[in-house]
Design a protein around this motif. Sequence first.
Motif, PDB file in Angstrom:
ATOM      1  N   TYR A 130      73.047  37.220  74.901  1.00 47.92           N
ATOM      2  CA  TYR A 130      73.789  37.281  73.735  1.00 47.92           C
ATOM      3  C   TYR A 130      72.924  38.479  72.986  1.00 47.92           C
ATOM      4  O   TYR A 130      71.684  38.256  72.654  1.00 47.92           O
ATOM      5  CB  TYR A 130      73.790  35.934  72.874  1.00 47.92           C
ATOM      6  CG  TYR A 130      74.564  34.842  73.485  1.00 47.92           C
ATOM      7  CD1 TYR A 130      75.955  34.661  73.186  1.00 47.92           C
ATOM      8  CD2 TYR A 130      73.958  34.266  74.646  1.00 47.92           C
ATOM      9  CE1 TYR A 130      76.518  33.919  73.780  1.00 47.92           C
ATOM     10  CE2 TYR A 130      74.720  32.908  75.211  1.00 47.92           C
ATOM     11  CZ  TYR A 130      76.024  32.665  74.877  1.00 47.92           C
ATOM     12  OH  TYR A 130      76.807  32.032  75.235  1.00 47.92           O
ATOM     13  N   THR A 131      73.472  39.511  72.173  1.00 46.97           N
ATOM     14  CA  THR A 131      72.900  40.286  71.521  1.00 46.97           C
ATOM     15  C   THR A 131      73.710  40.770  70.119  1.00 46.97           C
ATOM     16  O   THR A 131      74.661  40.521  69.855  1.00 46.97           O
ATOM     17  CB  THR A 131      72.685  41.535  72.379  1.00 46.97           C
ATOM     18  OG1 THR A 131      74.204  42.118  72.584  1.00 46.97           O
ATOM     19  CG2 THR A 131      71.941  41.645  73.549  1.00 46.97           C
ATOM     20  N   ALA A 132      72.556  41.013  69.057  1.00 37.08           N
ATOM     21  CA  ALA A 132      73.283  41.367  67.971  1.00 37.08           C
ATOM     22  C   ALA A 132      72.489  42.378  67.049  1.00 37.08           C
ATOM     23  O   ALA A 132      71.036  42.461  67.289  1.00 37.08           O
ATOM     24  CB  ALA A 132      73.287  40.206  66.963  1.00 37.08           C
ATOM     25  N   ARG A 133      73.110  43.298  66.467  1.00 35.52           N
ATOM     26  CA  ARG A 133      72.284  44.236  65.803  1.00 35.52           C
ATOM     27  C   ARG A 133      73.023  44.043  64.326  1.00 35.52           C
ATOM     28  O   ARG A 133      74.231  44.003  64.384  1.00 35.52           O
ATOM     29  CB  ARG A 133      72.389  45.664  66.137  1.00 35.52           C
ATOM     30  CG  ARG A 133      71.294  46.025  67.421  1.00 35.52           C
ATOM     31  CD  ARG A 133      71.646  47.190  67.949  1.00 35.52           C
ATOM     32  NE  ARG A 133      72.404  47.295  68.860  1.00 35.52           N
ATOM     33  CZ  ARG A 133      72.641  48.195  70.081  1.00 35.52           C
ATOM     34  NH1 ARG A 133      71.983  49.315  70.039  1.00 35.52           N
ATOM     35  NH2 ARG A 133      73.296  47.960  71.189  1.00 35.52           N
ATOM     36  N   ARG A 134      71.994  44.100  63.348  1.00 38.37           N
ATOM     37  CA  ARG A 134      72.605  43.958  62.032  1.00 38.37           C
ATOM     38  C   ARG A 134      73.890  45.191  61.684  1.00 38.37           C
ATOM     39  O   ARG A 134      73.464  46.311  61.880  1.00 38.37           O
ATOM     40  CB  ARG A 134      71.650  43.994  60.984  1.00 38.37           C
ATOM     41  CG  ARG A 134      72.065  43.316  59.426  1.00 38.37           C
ATOM     42  CD  ARG A 134      70.687  43.287  58.633  1.00 38.37           C
ATOM     43  NE  ARG A 134      70.397  44.735  58.232  1.00 38.37           N
ATOM     44  CZ  ARG A 134      70.343  45.446  57.396  1.00 38.37           C
ATOM     45  NH1 ARG A 134      71.373  45.099  56.569  1.00 38.37           N
ATOM     46  NH2 ARG A 134      69.652  46.497  57.225  1.00 38.37           N
ATOM     47  N   GLY A 135      74.881  44.554  60.971  1.00 38.05           N
ATOM     48  CA  GLY A 135      76.099  45.292  60.735  1.00 38.05           C
ATOM     49  C   GLY A 135      76.891  45.862  62.033  1.00 38.05           C
ATOM     50  O   GLY A 135      77.801  46.803  61.766  1.00 38.05           O
ATOM     51  N   GLU A 136      76.760  45.579  63.124  1.00 36.72           N
ATOM     52  CA  GLU A 136      77.172  46.038  64.347  1.00 36.72           C
ATOM     53  C   GLU A 136      78.061  45.038  65.215  1.00 36.72           C
ATOM     54  O   GLU A 136      78.368  45.271  66.238  1.00 36.72           O
ATOM     55  CB  GLU A 136      76.342  46.809  65.191  1.00 36.72           C
ATOM     56  CG  GLU A 136      75.592  47.997  64.517  1.00 36.72           C
ATOM     57  CD  GLU A 136      74.616  48.783  65.383  1.00 36.72           C
ATOM     58  OE1 GLU A 136      74.925  48.810  66.547  1.00 36.72           O
ATOM     59  OE2 GLU A 136      73.526  49.082  64.672  1.00 36.72           O
ATOM     60  N   GLY A 137      77.861  43.853  64.539  1.00 36.25           N
ATOM     61  CA  GLY A 137      78.472  42.540  65.313  1.00 36.25           C
ATOM     62  C   GLY A 137      77.565  42.026  66.421  1.00 36.25           C
ATOM     63  O   GLY A 137      76.575  42.479  66.623  1.00 36.25           O
ATOM     64  N   ALA A 138      78.125  41.075  67.104  1.00 33.83           N
ATOM     65  CA  ALA A 138      77.529  40.245  68.238  1.00 33.83           C
ATOM     66  C   ALA A 138      78.061  40.438  69.511  1.00 33.83           C
ATOM     67  O   ALA A 138      79.311  40.405  69.353  1.00 33.83           O
ATOM     68  CB  ALA A 138      77.335  38.658  67.530  1.00 33.83           C
ATOM     69  N   TYR A 139      77.488  40.225  70.649  1.00 37.18           N
ATOM     70  CA  TYR A 139      78.059  40.443  71.794  1.00 37.18           C
ATOM     71  C   TYR A 139      77.557  39.229  72.851  1.00 37.18           C
ATOM     72  O   TYR A 139      76.361  38.859  72.719  1.00 37.18           O
ATOM     73  CB  TYR A 139      77.520  41.788  72.374  1.00 37.18           C
ATOM     74  CG  TYR A 139      78.125  42.874  71.957  1.00 37.18           C
ATOM     75  CD1 TYR A 139      79.299  43.627  72.474  1.00 37.18           C
ATOM     76  CD2 TYR A 139      77.756  43.605  70.615  1.00 37.18           C
ATOM     77  CE1 TYR A 139      80.054  44.513  71.881  1.00 37.18           C
ATOM     78  CE2 TYR A 139      78.578  44.496  69.939  1.00 37.18           C
ATOM     79  CZ  TYR A 139      79.327  45.007  70.589  1.00 37.18           C
ATOM     80  OH  TYR A 139      80.122  46.128  70.094  1.00 37.18           O
ATOM     81  N   LYS A 140      78.249  38.828  73.650  1.00 41.32           N
ATOM     82  CA  LYS A 140      78.030  38.129  74.609  1.00 41.32           C
ATOM     83  C   LYS A 140      78.093  39.111  76.015  1.00 41.32           C
ATOM     84  O   LYS A 140      79.267  39.386  76.488  1.00 41.32           O
ATOM     85  CB  LYS A 140      78.986  36.983  74.946  1.00 41.32           C
ATOM     86  CG  LYS A 140      78.718  35.839  76.138  1.00 41.32           C
ATOM     87  CD  LYS A 140      79.626  34.759  76.144  1.00 41.32           C
ATOM     88  CE  LYS A 140      79.243  33.971  77.379  1.00 41.32           C
ATOM     89  NZ  LYS A 140      80.340  33.057  77.576  1.00 41.32           N
ATOM     90  N   ASN A 141      77.035  39.408  76.615  1.00 36.85           N
ATOM     91  CA  ASN A 141      77.034  40.498  77.607  1.00 36.85           C
ATOM     92  C   ASN A 141      77.752  41.662  77.169  1.00 36.85           C
ATOM     93  O   ASN A 141      77.381  42.054  76.120  1.00 36.85           O
ATOM     94  CB  ASN A 141      77.573  39.963  78.992  1.00 36.85           C
ATOM     95  CG  ASN A 141      76.894  38.742  79.661  1.00 36.85           C
ATOM     96  OD1 ASN A 141      75.526  39.003  79.500  1.00 36.85           O
ATOM     97  ND2 ASN A 141      77.355  37.784  80.270  1.00 36.85           N
ATOM     98  N   GLU A 142      78.693  42.195  77.730  1.00 32.86           N
ATOM     99  CA  GLU A 142      79.329  43.456  77.132  1.00 32.86           C
ATOM    100  C   GLU A 142      80.432  43.058  76.237  1.00 32.86           C
ATOM    101  O   GLU A 142      81.344  44.013  75.723  1.00 32.86           O
ATOM    102  CB  GLU A 142      79.805  44.377  78.024  1.00 32.86           C
ATOM    103  CG  GLU A 142      78.505  44.742  79.122  1.00 32.86           C
ATOM    104  CD  GLU A 142      77.333  45.270  78.457  1.00 32.86           C
ATOM    105  OE1 GLU A 142      77.455  46.149  77.551  1.00 32.86           O
ATOM    106  OE2 GLU A 142      76.208  44.799  79.104  1.00 32.86           O
ATOM    107  N   HIS A 143      80.618  41.720  75.926  1.00 34.73           N
ATOM    108  CA  HIS A 143      81.969  41.464  75.324  1.00 34.73           C
ATOM    109  C   HIS A 143      81.875  41.022  73.767  1.00 34.73           C
ATOM    110  O   HIS A 143      80.932  40.170  73.380  1.00 34.73           O
ATOM    111  CB  HIS A 143      82.448  40.205  76.094  1.00 34.73           C
ATOM    112  CG  HIS A 143      83.421  39.270  75.280  1.00 34.73           C
ATOM    113  ND1 HIS A 143      84.920  39.955  75.068  1.00 34.73           N
ATOM    114  CD2 HIS A 143      83.608  38.031  74.506  1.00 34.73           C
ATOM    115  CE1 HIS A 143      85.433  38.888  74.367  1.00 34.73           C
ATOM    116  NE2 HIS A 143      84.756  37.882  74.195  1.00 34.73           N
ATOM    117  N   LYS A 144      82.366  41.796  72.933  1.00 36.93           N
ATOM    118  CA  LYS A 144      82.070  41.604  71.603  1.00 36.93           C
ATOM    119  C   LYS A 144      82.678  40.494  71.008  1.00 36.93           C
ATOM    120  O   LYS A 144      83.992  39.833  71.238  1.00 36.93           O
ATOM    121  CB  LYS A 144      82.675  42.755  70.644  1.00 36.93           C
ATOM    122  CG  LYS A 144      82.158  42.856  69.231  1.00 36.93           C
ATOM    123  CD  LYS A 144      82.852  44.026  68.476  1.00 36.93           C
ATOM    124  CE  LYS A 144      82.008  44.092  67.237  1.00 36.93           C
ATOM    125  NZ  LYS A 144      82.318  44.974  66.297  1.00 36.93           N
TER     126      LYS A 144
END
Length: 269
Positions: A130-144
């Motif tokens: 799981y990844t997130a960058r502020r203002g750019e949304g969150a992702y689970k692997n490559e899926h937004k």
Amino acid sequence: MDQQKKNEIFDHAKAWILEAGERIKSKIDSPRSIETKSNPNDLVTEMDQETEQFFAQKINETYQDHYLLGEEGFGDEIEDLGGTVWIVDPIDGTMNFVHQKRNFAISIGIYYEGVGEIGLIYNVMEETLYTARRGEGAYKNEHKLPMLDEERPLSESILALNTSWMIPENPHVEHQGMQDLVKKLRSTRSYGSAALEFAFVAEGLLDGYLTMTLMPWDYAAGSILVREVGGIVTRADREELDLLNKTTVLASRPNIHEEISTGYVRLKK
Ligand code: 2AM
Ligand code: CA
């Protein structure tokens, strides 16, 4: 934080979290040295320590001006959140790691001047990042991940909750309010890894997560992730989180946050 710099830091953090996960996975069946910390159920293993040391070394050799706040104490003595601070839990859910060999995560939150810029949570055994960058949304692997904009009522909501908050003697919260809350909800869950519980809120698998005693490394990444999909993350009394101390946390879909915190959770002082 400069966008190019942020992307470079993100790429490093992502590469390192995957590498650390691979090391843990390759040793999952090795004999464990298990010690206890604050109480007999607060576990730590050599793998928690080795993994934090791995991050400390990577950060030190790559970013001499960054700081590390880590659960196992291989980082810096942090008194404020000035500059760039990596807040790392090398294994979140150590009890699951020891007893179940699954359901644990590596958690990294990266803060710049006190603001959460990058969050990564790696469910090691499932290989889910799981990844997130502020203002750019969150992702689970490559899926937004979609925004949490559904208005689901409390009576149809699942809340992650540690059962210790239901015990009448609990020193943190009034028992009756918690009983009323559990009766009102559709159901509760308890996964034993705060980082994964935040990730599941962000993913919409849970409608919320309520907990009374979290340390900064337990929620530094998760709070960024949940906010990026429109969720609300505060202390259980709706005050702002304090990233340098132990705290209560309520993370949820927007439409049930106020109802839980003002209608049911009555903290003892
Ligand atoms: P850990 O595995 O990194 O210790 C379990 O409900 C969750 O609470 C896990 O995320 C666990 O993180 C965390 N936790 C366990 N003991 C804790 C403590 N004494 N203070 C704060 N968080 C704790
Ligand atoms: Ca930990």
